[in-house]
Scaffold this motif. Structure first.
Motif, PDB file in Angstrom:
ATOM      1  N   ARG A 177     -85.343  25.627  62.243  1.00 11.46           N
ATOM      2  CA  ARG A 177     -84.982  25.056  60.927  1.00 11.46           C
ATOM      3  C   ARG A 177     -84.071  26.009  60.150  1.00 11.46           C
ATOM      4  N   ILE A 199     -82.531  18.923  58.719  1.00 11.83           N
ATOM      5  CA  ILE A 199     -83.905  19.443  58.769  1.00 11.83           C
ATOM      6  C   ILE A 199     -84.877  18.271  58.862  1.00 11.83           C
ATOM      7  N   THR A 244     -87.364  17.421  61.913  1.00 12.20           N
ATOM      8  CA  THR A 244     -88.800  17.250  61.678  1.00 12.20           C
ATOM      9  C   THR A 244     -89.293  15.921  62.251  1.00 12.20           C
TER      10      THR A 244
END
Length: 151
Positions: free
Chosen positions: A13, A101, A105
């Motif tokens: 990340r 991000i 995820t």
């Protein structure tokens, strides 16, 4: 205490944030910066993407062989030495850090594909931003100077 997998995801990340932030800063300036500066920036971003893609591929436990979608994308992707074609190609990959991000995820595979395509696109458009410029003068190829003289 975080597991190794959680630490690894967190590092990915952070890498995504750094790379995409640099890319987001570069995109609106592609026409303003000197070609050699754009080339250096793109090359640095591309090399960081290459490393990160290997890390994500390892995380996803993927084989190192090229997949069918990669072959198709590579075959359809045309390199260009023209800025007028290269800039729109690069702008197709203008997601924000937060978007990526979130994508990482929710769907690591899609994020991997996006980053891989960005890396490949950068690779084929690097020629549009040469580190040195040459021109034909008196039938000979001569390196252009970046110095400007006023008369």
């Amino acid at each position: 205490m975080a597991t190794k997998a959680e630490d690894f995801e967190d590092n990915i990340r952070k890498s995504i944030e750094k790379i995409i932030t640099r890319y987001a800063i570069l995109l609106p300036n592609l026409s303003k910066y000197e070609d050699s500066k754009v080339n250096r920036e793109l090359w640095d971003i591309r090399s960081d993407l290459e490393y990160m893609i290997v890390e994500i591929k390892h995380f996803l436990k993927k084989d190192l062989i090229e997949e069918r979608w990669q072959k198709i994308f590579t075959n359809e992707l045309k390199g260009t030495g023209s800025k007028t074609k290269a800039i729109p190609m690069l702008r197709e990959y203008s997601k924000t850090e937060n978007d990526l991000i979130e994508l990482f995820t929710k769907d690591k595979e899609k994020c991997y594909r996006y980053l891989w395509k960005l890396k490949e696109t950068i690779t084929v458009v690097l020629a549009a931003f040469p580190t040195e410029k040459f021109s034909l003068k008196n039938g000979k190829l001569v390196k252009d100077s970046e110095e400007i003289f006023e008369i």
